[in-house]
Design an enzyme around this catalytic site. Structure first.
Site, PDB file in Angstrom:
ATOM      1  N   LYS A 158      -0.391  -1.485   0.607  1.00 37.64           N
ATOM      2  CA  LYS A 158       0.054  -1.887  -0.533  1.00 37.64           C
ATOM      3  C   LYS A 158      -0.932  -2.536  -0.971  1.00 37.64           C
ATOM      4  CE  LYS A 158       4.819  -1.700   0.256  1.00 37.64           C
ATOM      5  NZ  LYS A 158       5.138  -2.688   1.981  1.00 37.64           N
TER       6      LYS A 158
HETATM    7  C1  LIG Z   1       6.796  -2.212   1.920  1.00 40.90           C
HETATM    8  C2  LIG Z   1       8.069  -2.645   2.021  1.00 40.90           C
HETATM    9  C3  LIG Z   1       8.751  -3.731   2.980  1.00 40.90           C
HETATM   10  C4  LIG Z   1       8.019  -4.010   4.313  1.00 40.90           C
HETATM   11  O1  LIG Z   1       7.495  -4.981   4.378  1.00 40.90           O
HETATM   12  P1  LIG Z   1       6.335  -4.471   5.952  1.00 40.90           P
HETATM   13  O2  LIG Z   1       5.188  -5.104   5.957  1.00 40.90           O
HETATM   14  O3  LIG Z   1       6.411  -3.655   6.299  1.00 40.90           O
HETATM   15  O4  LIG Z   1       7.623  -5.211   7.016  1.00 40.90           O
HETATM   16  C5  LIG Z   1       9.697  -4.005   2.100  1.00 40.90           C
HETATM   17  N1  LIG Z   1      10.240  -3.961   0.633  1.00 40.90           N
HETATM   18  C6  LIG Z   1       9.786  -3.042   0.648  1.00 40.90           C
HETATM   19  C7  LIG Z   1      10.612  -3.026  -0.530  1.00 40.90           C
HETATM   20  C8  LIG Z   1       8.352  -2.389   0.944  1.00 40.90           C
HETATM   21  O5  LIG Z   1       7.370  -1.108   0.004  1.00 40.90           O
END
Ligand SMILES: *Cc1c(COP(=O)(O)O)cnc(C)c1O
Length: 404
Positions: free
Chosen positions: A202
């Site tokens: 991210k």
């Molecule tokens: C990465 C992601 C999540 C979950 O986040 P984590 O930190 O991996 O638990 C939720 N929604 C979307 C759209 C994502 O890309």
């Protein structure tokens, strides 16, 4: 990878940085010496968890995103779960969300005993379509989970107006869209609650980590309680008599969804670079747009004039009727070129678990058609000019060979 300066050119010319990685993943973190030093100094301090940095990180993210409160969590999934709990989702409640997302966007509803209801996406940005939300509305609908797919914010004004009219809570899953803008305003303060993820792919990372942003003090309080077993130490919240300085009360069934201080140190250090990270992603996207535009056999992601995407992903769509190969074959050939291509996403209700719950395929023609054509190209801030060129040349070659 190590980089000691944050004021680098937007696309690194230094080919030694990342080109020696033969394989280009679809996303990866940028960790520099400042990040490492920030974490180490916390490891040497008195607090490695539940110290002062959690709140500092929360305030810094909230401020940057134009929200009043930030509540940091162990990961984005825990943040989504907390947001659903804070929204009061419970047994039998329906929450409308998109089928074209990571499973966590819908699983959080199930954690609360609620029922995810999938509404199809718009053909352009592949974000949830308000007219489709309307078709799925029932008296049991309590909330909407809108996902800013690929970093492109949803039609947030329309969604908010619809939600207000029907008394629904809007949870924006902004795991892809930290640093994005909608009508000139940063993502983060535009929905009842906005959920971020700090997973390494991210925009900024804390290893694992997440946050819920909100302008509503009641939500903020519930989110904080959820994060730590449903416990409060705030006298004003006590339901019984305060029995002494040790006293606390558990008011609801929470979890341990806390994040550590050293993760927040990393997060704060990363946040200093957010603007540069987003600019780099936008510059990479611009290179892709410019060089791949000529290919009639692929459709590039769009950016509506009302938004500024933060390009978590760069998903291209194969125009399969113009190609003699399947998506699978083209995907494989791109992988064989050393590209860590990916597909975002298998429609959530297609997963065996959801099928067992009774969800049927072929209910979301736009999302399901998109799924068959999508391939995400590598995009991450430390990609060099050489890396981008490699991706562009590989796509041109593979698609060129596959023309009908
Ligand atoms: C990465 C992601 C999540 C979950 O986040 P984590 O930190 O991996 O638990 C939720 N929604 C979307 C759209 C994502 O890309």
């Amino acid at each position: 990878m190590m980089m000691s300066h944050i004021s680098m050119p937007q696309i690194a010319e230094d080919k030694t940085i990342s080109s020696r990685h033969e394989f280009l993943p679809y996303g990866r973190q940028w960790i520099d010496e400042e990040d490492i030093d920030a974490v180490i100094s916390v490891l040497r301090s008195d607090w490695i968890t539940q110290g002062p940095l959690v709140q500092r990180f929360e305030q810094a993210v909230a401020e940057q995103c134009g929200a009043l409160y930030g509540v940091a969590m162990a990961n984005g999934t825990a943040a989504l779960h907390a947001a659903c709990v804070a929204a009061g989702i419970g047994d039998g409640d329906q929450v409308i969300t998109t089928p074209l997302s990571f499973v966590a966007s819908a699983n959080c509803v199930l954690y609360c005993g609620g029922q995810p209801i999938f509404a199809d996406v718009c053909t352009d940005a592949l974000t949830i379509d308000v007219t489709e939300i309307e078709k799925r509305l029932t008296p049991k609908t309590k909330a909407i989970i809108a996902v800013d797919f690929s970093g492109h914010p949803c039609e947030l004004d329309e969604i908010r107006a619809f939600a207000q009219k029907h008394n629904l809570i809007v949870i924006e899953d902004a795991a892809h869209s930290l640093g994005a803008f909608y009508k000139g305003k940063p993502v983060g303060g535009l929905s009842d609650m906005t959920v971020l993820s700090f997973h390494p792919v991210k925009h900024i990372t804390t290893g694992e980590g997440g946050m819920v942003l909100t302008n509503n003090p009641e939500f903020a309080e519930r989110l904080e309680r959820f994060r730590t077993h449903g416990i409060t130490r705030q006298r004003e919240s006590f339901q019984e008599v305060d029995q002494g300085p040790w006293y606390y009360e558990m008011l609801d069934l929470g979890h341990n969804s806390r994040i550590t201080d050293f993760q927040c140190a990393l997060g704060l250090s990363q946040l200093n670079k957010l603007n540069m990270f987003v600019e780099s992603r936008r510059e990479l996207a611009r290179c892709y747009q410019e060089s791949l535009e000529e290919l009639q056999e692929i459709q590039l992601p769009i950016e509506l004039p009302t938004v500024r995407s933060s390009y978590h992903l760069f998903p291209i769509r194969l125009q399969l009727q113009q190609l003699k190969k399947t998506r699978r074959e083209i995907f494989q050939e791109l992988q064989d070129c050393g590209l860590g291509v990916n597909v975002h996403y298998i429609p959530i209700p297609w997963h065996p678990f959801y099928q067992k719950l009774g969800y049927q395929k072929k209910q979301w023609p736009v999302a399901e058609a998109a799924y068959e054509e999508l391939i995400s190209l590598p995009i991450w801030p430390a990609m060099s000019k050489n890396d981008v060129d490699r991706v562009i040349q590989s796509v041109k070659k593979v698609v060129g060979h596959s023309k009908k």
